[in-house]
Design a protein around this motif. Structure first.
Motif, PDB file in Angstrom:
ATOM      1  N   LEU A  38      -1.359  -0.749  10.819  1.00 46.06           N
ATOM      2  CA  LEU A  38      -2.329  -0.889   9.736  1.00 46.06           C
ATOM      3  C   LEU A  38      -3.486  -1.786  10.161  1.00 46.06           C
ATOM      4  CD1 LEU A  38       0.133  -1.346   6.757  1.00 46.06           C
ATOM      5  CD2 LEU A  38      -1.568   0.473   6.933  1.00 46.06           C
ATOM      6  N   ALA A  39      -3.172  -2.882  10.832  1.00 46.75           N
ATOM      7  CA  ALA A  39      -4.223  -3.784  11.294  1.00 46.75           C
ATOM      8  C   ALA A  39      -5.205  -3.044  12.195  1.00 46.75           C
ATOM      9  CB  ALA A  39      -3.617  -4.976  12.026  1.00 46.75           C
ATOM     10  N   ALA A  40      -4.695  -2.190  13.077  1.00 45.31           N
ATOM     11  CA  ALA A  40      -5.572  -1.401  13.946  1.00 45.31           C
ATOM     12  C   ALA A  40      -6.423  -0.436  13.121  1.00 45.31           C
ATOM     13  CB  ALA A  40      -4.741  -0.641  14.968  1.00 45.31           C
ATOM     14  N   ASN A  41      -5.813   0.196  12.120  1.00 42.67           N
ATOM     15  CA  ASN A  41      -6.569   1.100  11.249  1.00 42.67           C
ATOM     16  C   ASN A  41      -7.670   0.375  10.490  1.00 42.67           C
ATOM     17  OD1 ASN A  41      -5.249   3.566  11.752  1.00 42.67           O
ATOM     18  ND2 ASN A  41      -3.560   3.019  10.390  1.00 42.67           N
ATOM     19  N   PHE A  42      -7.432  -0.905  10.194  1.00 39.45           N
ATOM     20  CA  PHE A  42      -8.398  -1.678   9.420  1.00 39.45           C
ATOM     21  C   PHE A  42      -9.404  -2.404  10.305  1.00 39.45           C
ATOM     22  CE2 PHE A  42      -4.887  -2.274   5.990  1.00 39.45           C
ATOM     23  CZ  PHE A  42      -5.006  -0.941   5.632  1.00 39.45           C
ATOM     24  N   GLY A  43      -9.349  -2.184  11.623  1.00 38.07           N
ATOM     25  CA  GLY A  43     -10.392  -2.707  12.495  1.00 38.07           C
ATOM     26  C   GLY A  43      -9.999  -3.816  13.434  1.00 38.07           C
ATOM     27  N   ALA A  44      -8.731  -4.242  13.447  1.00 38.92           N
ATOM     28  CA  ALA A  44      -8.323  -5.292  14.385  1.00 38.92           C
ATOM     29  C   ALA A  44      -8.351  -4.759  15.808  1.00 38.92           C
ATOM     30  CB  ALA A  44      -6.920  -5.791  14.037  1.00 38.92           C
ATOM     31  N   ALA A 190       3.216  -0.050   3.276  1.00 41.24           N
ATOM     32  CA  ALA A 190       1.975   0.379   3.918  1.00 41.24           C
ATOM     33  C   ALA A 190       0.996   0.932   2.891  1.00 41.24           C
ATOM     34  CB  ALA A 190       2.268   1.425   4.991  1.00 41.24           C
ATOM     35  N   ALA A 191       1.508   1.672   1.907  1.00 42.56           N
ATOM     36  CA  ALA A 191       0.643   2.221   0.858  1.00 42.56           C
ATOM     37  C   ALA A 191      -0.011   1.107   0.052  1.00 42.56           C
ATOM     38  CB  ALA A 191       1.453   3.137  -0.053  1.00 42.56           C
ATOM     39  N   ILE A 192       0.721   0.042  -0.205  1.00 41.78           N
ATOM     40  CA  ILE A 192       0.156  -1.102  -0.924  1.00 41.78           C
ATOM     41  C   ILE A 192      -0.989  -1.713  -0.120  1.00 41.78           C
ATOM     42  CG2 ILE A 192       0.666  -3.416  -1.811  1.00 41.78           C
ATOM     43  CD1 ILE A 192       3.562  -2.356  -2.300  1.00 41.78           C
ATOM     44  N   HIS A 193      -0.826  -1.762   1.200  1.00 37.98           N
ATOM     45  CA  HIS A 193      -1.920  -2.237   2.054  1.00 37.98           C
ATOM     46  C   HIS A 193      -3.135  -1.308   1.940  1.00 37.98           C
ATOM     47  CE1 HIS A 193       1.009  -4.954   3.866  1.00 37.98           C
ATOM     48  NE2 HIS A 193       0.031  -5.509   4.556  1.00 37.98           N
ATOM     49  N   ASP A 220       1.223   8.330  -0.297  1.00 45.09           N
ATOM     50  CA  ASP A 220       2.422   7.737   0.294  1.00 45.09           C
ATOM     51  C   ASP A 220       3.290   7.003  -0.723  1.00 45.09           C
ATOM     52  OD1 ASP A 220       1.594   8.746   2.696  1.00 45.09           O
ATOM     53  OD2 ASP A 220       0.844   6.840   3.494  1.00 45.09           O
ATOM     54  N   PHE A 221       2.719   6.696  -1.898  1.00 44.26           N
ATOM     55  CA  PHE A 221       3.461   5.974  -2.928  1.00 44.26           C
ATOM     56  C   PHE A 221       3.084   6.586  -4.280  1.00 44.26           C
ATOM     57  CE2 PHE A 221       4.800   1.306  -4.010  1.00 44.26           C
ATOM     58  CZ  PHE A 221       5.799   1.785  -4.837  1.00 44.26           C
ATOM     59  N   PRO A 222       3.576   7.793  -4.586  1.00 37.28           N
ATOM     60  CA  PRO A 222       3.155   8.510  -5.794  1.00 37.28           C
ATOM     61  C   PRO A 222       3.408   7.748  -7.089  1.00 37.28           C
ATOM     62  CG  PRO A 222       4.351   9.957  -4.302  1.00 37.28           C
ATOM     63  CD  PRO A 222       4.519   8.570  -3.767  1.00 37.28           C
ATOM     64  N   GLY A 223       4.433   6.905  -7.121  1.00 39.02           N
ATOM     65  CA  GLY A 223       4.740   6.165  -8.331  1.00 39.02           C
ATOM     66  C   GLY A 223       3.927   4.904  -8.528  1.00 39.02           C
TER      67      GLY A 223
END
Length: 277
Positions: A38-44, A190-193, A220-223
């Motif tokens: 996730l960090a990589a996806n967000f630009g780290a 991960a969905a919360i992120h 990823d987190f339908p509920g």
């Protein structure tokens, strides 16, 4: 056109036990791999991730060494290292990604409840200690398992807080069986992120990127009602009324009384009924 306040916090559970954890120098586990992904996806960048991985292993080793001497509740040892020895601080005002992205939380020693929770979860995985993440509306906290299990509140330096405190401060939420007040999976974490990432992007005016982040969270987190409603809101803003209605229906299935949802639906109905210019 928003529902409940953005989630900048979260919950985790630590095992209260007399075990002797071990933090060998091994490859990252599935949870840590997901968080660094996730960090990589967000630009780290890669260097930041490498430094963060070394910092994470150092924290786990410190907790392990302290626990050998104290034989205390492991949650107490973790709090003593994170907040006492290393001086990590809470962030309660900003929605910026750096306060929940694990690599930057480690680098700056400052995090939102979600960022600090991710740190606790990651250290727990390194030590071989199972942790549970607990989602509430606008929050995420820590709970220990087993006999003597208790909540660990990361925005209060690891203080044990009773269930009723959470109900009064963050309630109400849907009943048992919903997304709330129960352990989340790695995928749901991960969905919360992604949801928090969407809030940051929306605050910056990057609506297209925010829509993609909310869509990932909702998929990823339908509920997770807030993610569905936030996706509906950005779709509504760009005039995709049919797609917005579908997202709002998903939010209503997850939480019929989600604050703000009825107002968004009413506005959407009026927009769809208005004559074309």
């Amino acid at each position: 056109m928003t529902g409940r306040a953005p989630l900048v916090c979260a919950a985790i559970a630590l095992v209260a036990c007399g075990c002797k954890p071990s933090a060998p120098r091994q490859a990252p586990g599935p949870l840590v791999s997901a968080l660094f992904g996730l960090a990589a996806n967000f630009g780290a960048d890669g260097d930041a991730t490498t430094r963060a991985w070394a910092q994470l292993q150092d924290i786990a080793l410190r907790v392990e060494q302290r626990h050998r001497h104290t034989h205390a509740d492991l949650a107490e040892d973790l709090a003593a290292v994170v907040f006492g020895e290393l001086g990590f601080e809470r962030e309660i005002d900003s929605k910026e990604t750096r306060f929940f992205q694990l690599s930057s939380v480690l680098g700056e020693r400052r995090g939102s409840c979600l960022g600090l929770a991710s740190l606790y979860l990651a250290v727990g995985e390194r030590l071989g200690v199972p942790l549970d993440g607990i989602l509430l509306p606008g929050h995420f906290f820590v709970r220990t398992r087993g006999p003597g299990g208790h909540n660990v509140e990361l925005l209060r330096r690891g203080e044990a807080m009773p269930d009723e405190w959470y109900r009064k401060k963050y309630g109400p939420w849907p009943p048992a069986g919903s997304a709330y007040f129960r352990p989340v999976t790695v995928t749901e974490l991960a969905a919360i992120h992604w949801y928090n990432r969407g809030n940051d992007l929306r605050s910056a005016g990057e609506m297209g990127a925010a829509e993609l982040a909310f869509a990932r969270a909702a998929q990823d987190f339908p509920g997770f009602a807030e993610a569905q409603a936030s996706l509906g809101a950005v779709l509504q803003l760009r005039g995709a009324f049919g797609e917005a209605a579908a997202a709002y229906r998903a939010a209503a299935r997850a939480w019929p009384d989600l604050p703000g949802l009825a107002g968004n639906l009413d506005l959407l109905q009026r927009q769809r009924a208005a004559p074309s210019p």
